[in-house]
Scaffold this motif. Sequence first.
Motif, mmCIF file in Angstrom:
data_model
loop_
_atom_site.group_PDB
_atom_site.id
_atom_site.type_symbol
_atom_site.label_atom_id
_atom_site.label_comp_id
_atom_site.label_asym_id
_atom_site.label_seq_id
_atom_site.Cartn_x
_atom_site.Cartn_y
_atom_site.Cartn_z
ATOM 1 N N VAL A 227 0.851 -1.195 0.000
ATOM 2 C CA VAL A 227 0.000 0.000 0.000
ATOM 3 C C VAL A 227 0.884 1.242 0.000
ATOM 4 O O VAL A 227 2.008 1.220 0.506
ATOM 5 C CB VAL A 227 -0.973 0.040 1.197
ATOM 6 N N GLU A 228 0.348 2.314 -0.560
ATOM 7 C CA GLU A 228 1.106 3.554 -0.682
ATOM 8 C C GLU A 228 0.145 4.727 -0.711
ATOM 9 O O GLU A 228 -1.075 4.564 -0.866
ATOM 10 C CB GLU A 228 1.924 3.543 -1.974
ATOM 11 N N THR A 229 0.711 5.924 -0.598
ATOM 12 C CA THR A 229 -0.099 7.135 -0.774
ATOM 13 C C THR A 229 0.152 7.829 -2.105
ATOM 14 O O THR A 229 -0.734 8.443 -2.664
ATOM 15 C CB THR A 229 0.192 8.156 0.339
ATOM 16 N N ASP A 230 1.371 7.781 -2.623
ATOM 17 C CA ASP A 230 1.806 8.667 -3.703
ATOM 18 C C ASP A 230 1.655 10.118 -3.268
ATOM 19 O O ASP A 230 1.439 11.024 -4.077
ATOM 20 C CB ASP A 230 1.048 8.421 -5.006
ATOM 21 N N ALA A 231 1.711 10.346 -1.952
ATOM 22 C CA ALA A 231 1.574 11.692 -1.396
ATOM 23 C C ALA A 231 2.617 12.628 -2.012
ATOM 24 O O ALA A 231 3.740 12.215 -2.287
ATOM 25 C CB ALA A 231 1.764 11.627 0.124
ATOM 26 N N PRO A 232 2.195 13.873 -2.267
ATOM 27 C CA PRO A 232 0.971 14.547 -1.820
ATOM 28 C C PRO A 232 -0.208 14.423 -2.787
ATOM 29 O O PRO A 232 -1.141 15.224 -2.717
ATOM 30 C CB PRO A 232 1.424 15.997 -1.711
ATOM 31 N N PHE A 233 -0.181 13.410 -3.668
ATOM 32 C CA PHE A 233 -1.239 13.242 -4.666
ATOM 33 C C PHE A 233 -2.206 12.131 -4.227
ATOM 34 O O PHE A 233 -1.913 11.333 -3.342
ATOM 35 C CB PHE A 233 -0.628 12.884 -6.022
ATOM 36 N N LEU A 234 -3.357 12.054 -4.895
ATOM 37 C CA LEU A 234 -4.281 10.921 -4.822
ATOM 38 C C LEU A 234 -4.772 10.594 -3.416
ATOM 39 O O LEU A 234 -4.782 9.429 -3.005
ATOM 40 C CB LEU A 234 -3.630 9.672 -5.440
ATOM 41 N N ALA A 235 -5.212 11.584 -2.683
ATOM 42 C CA ALA A 235 -5.773 11.307 -1.355
ATOM 43 C C ALA A 235 -6.968 10.368 -1.491
ATOM 44 O O ALA A 235 -7.802 10.529 -2.387
ATOM 45 C CB ALA A 235 -6.201 12.598 -0.674
ATOM 46 N N ALA A 257 -8.056 -4.086 2.792
ATOM 47 C CA ALA A 257 -8.347 -5.195 3.704
ATOM 48 C C ALA A 257 -9.799 -5.644 3.556
ATOM 49 O O ALA A 257 -10.086 -6.853 3.475
ATOM 50 C CB ALA A 257 -8.063 -4.770 5.144
ATOM 51 N N GLU A 258 -10.711 -4.694 3.506
ATOM 52 C CA GLU A 258 -12.131 -5.046 3.355
ATOM 53 C C GLU A 258 -12.377 -5.765 2.037
ATOM 54 O O GLU A 258 -13.106 -6.764 1.973
ATOM 55 C CB GLU A 258 -12.985 -3.779 3.437
ATOM 56 N N LEU A 259 -11.742 -5.272 0.986
ATOM 57 C CA LEU A 259 -11.875 -5.877 -0.334
ATOM 58 C C LEU A 259 -11.419 -7.338 -0.334
ATOM 59 O O LEU A 259 -12.010 -8.198 -0.996
ATOM 60 C CB LEU A 259 -11.057 -5.060 -1.336
ATOM 61 N N ARG A 260 -10.379 -7.618 0.439
ATOM 62 C CA ARG A 260 -9.797 -8.954 0.465
ATOM 63 C C ARG A 260 -10.358 -9.817 1.605
ATOM 64 O O ARG A 260 -9.946 -10.965 1.763
ATOM 65 C CB ARG A 260 -8.274 -8.839 0.575
ATOM 66 N N GLY A 261 -11.262 -9.256 2.413
ATOM 67 C CA GLY A 261 -11.904 -10.030 3.457
ATOM 68 C C GLY A 261 -11.008 -10.361 4.628
ATOM 69 O O GLY A 261 -11.153 -11.425 5.252
ATOM 70 N N ILE A 262 -10.095 -9.454 4.953
ATOM 71 C CA ILE A 262 -9.212 -9.651 6.100
ATOM 72 C C ILE A 262 -9.260 -8.399 6.970
ATOM 73 O O ILE A 262 -9.811 -7.375 6.572
ATOM 74 C CB ILE A 262 -7.757 -9.961 5.679
ATOM 75 N N LEU A 267 -3.693 -7.117 7.151
ATOM 76 C CA LEU A 267 -3.136 -6.480 5.965
ATOM 77 C C LEU A 267 -1.822 -5.793 6.294
ATOM 78 O O LEU A 267 -0.865 -5.871 5.520
ATOM 79 C CB LEU A 267 -4.116 -5.459 5.381
ATOM 80 N N ALA A 268 -1.756 -5.117 7.445
ATOM 81 C CA ALA A 268 -0.509 -4.458 7.843
ATOM 82 C C ALA A 268 0.613 -5.475 8.010
ATOM 83 O O ALA A 268 1.748 -5.243 7.564
ATOM 84 C CB ALA A 268 -0.729 -3.680 9.139
ATOM 85 N N THR A 269 0.302 -6.596 8.636
ATOM 86 C CA THR A 269 1.312 -7.649 8.819
ATOM 87 C C THR A 269 1.791 -8.176 7.478
ATOM 88 O O THR A 269 3.003 -8.358 7.248
ATOM 89 C CB THR A 269 0.731 -8.791 9.666
ATOM 90 N N GLN A 270 0.842 -8.428 6.566
ATOM 91 C CA GLN A 270 1.200 -8.989 5.270
ATOM 92 C C GLN A 270 2.018 -8.020 4.430
ATOM 93 O O GLN A 270 3.048 -8.380 3.849
ATOM 94 C CB GLN A 270 -0.065 -9.383 4.511
ATOM 95 N N THR A 271 1.582 -6.766 4.362
ATOM 96 C CA THR A 271 2.298 -5.819 3.508
ATOM 97 C C THR A 271 3.673 -5.472 4.074
ATOM 98 O O THR A 271 4.609 -5.215 3.312
ATOM 99 C CB THR A 271 1.464 -4.538 3.284
ATOM 100 N N THR A 272 3.803 -5.486 5.388
ATOM 101 C CA THR A 272 5.132 -5.272 5.991
ATOM 102 C C THR A 272 6.060 -6.416 5.637
ATOM 103 O O THR A 272 7.222 -6.197 5.266
ATOM 104 C CB THR A 272 5.004 -5.123 7.515
#
Length: 288
Positions: A227-235, A257-262, A267-272
Motif C-alpha cells: 500500500v502507498e499514498t503517492d503523497a501529496p497526490f491521490l488522497a 483489507a475489506e476488499l480482500r476479506g481480512i 493487511l498491515a502484517t502482510q504488507t510489511t
Amino acid sequence: MPLIDSHAHLDFYTETPTEREEVLRRAYTAGVHTILAIGIGDGPTTMHQALEIANSTAGAGLPQIYASAGIHPQEATHATPEALDKLAALADQERCIAVGEIGLDYYHFDNPDITTQKQAFIDQMRLAANMRKPILIHCRTSELATPQAKEKFGEADAWEDLLALIDQHWTPHALGGIMHCFSGTVDQAERSLAAGFYLSFAGNLTYPKAQAIRDAAAMAPPDRILVETDAPFLAPIPLRGQRNEPAFVTHTAAALAELRGISPEELATQTTANFKNLFPTTREALKR
C-alpha cells in the motif's frame, strides 16, 4: 502492526519550514512507521533530495525513511550520462533501496517522445541491474489524455511497451520491483506478477470509477501486495481532494483489507512482510 507507505514524495512538503516534520509526526501517530521516499525531485538535478531526507530523519515519534532515486519518464530527455552517473552514486548508498520511479508516460502532450522515454527506461533498468536494486515502475497510458496527447502518442500502448521492455531488459535479472500506484487491468496485473513485481495500491483504489483496480487488488496473491499514498497526490476517500500525506495510507489499507476479506491488522502484517521480502536490507530495522 504498523503500516508501511511504500511510495511518498516527501520532498514536496516545503510550504512551511516545519511542514515535513509535521507530516511525518502525523504519519507516525497514525501508525505509519516506515516510508519509502521517492527520489525523482523536479528532475535529475534534485533527485538526491529523498535520500537526504532519509539520511537526516531520526528520532522518537518519526517514521524510518528509506529512499529511491530515478529519472521519471516525463524527465527522460534529461537522462544524460552525467545524470545516470549521479543516479548510480545515489543508488550505491545504503538507505537508497530502489531505482525509481521509472517507466513510460503517454499522458501529457509535452512528455518526451516514445523513443526517448524507452531509452531512458532501458538505461535505468540496466543501471539498477548492475546495482542489484529493485525498480519502482510508473506507467500511464494516453487513454484519458487530451486530444493533443492522443494524437502525439497515437495507437501506442504504454502498458504493452512497458511490459515488453521489462521482459527483455529486467525479468532475466530476477530482482523484482513494484508497480507503483497500480492502475491497470486484471490481465496487466497478472503479467506484472509473472514478471516478478509487487502491486502497490494507492488512494485511487477507493474511487468509485476504479472497479478495474479493485478487481486486480482482489485477485493479487497476498504475498505480492503493498500500500502507498503517492503523497501529496491521490488522497483516498473520504479525503479525496485534500493534499495527501503518508498518514492517510491507513484509509487505503482499510479499503484493501475489506476488499480482500481480512482485518486491517492482517493487511498491515502482510504488507510489511512483503516490503521486507522485496527489500531484505530493511529486515533488521523493521523488527523494531
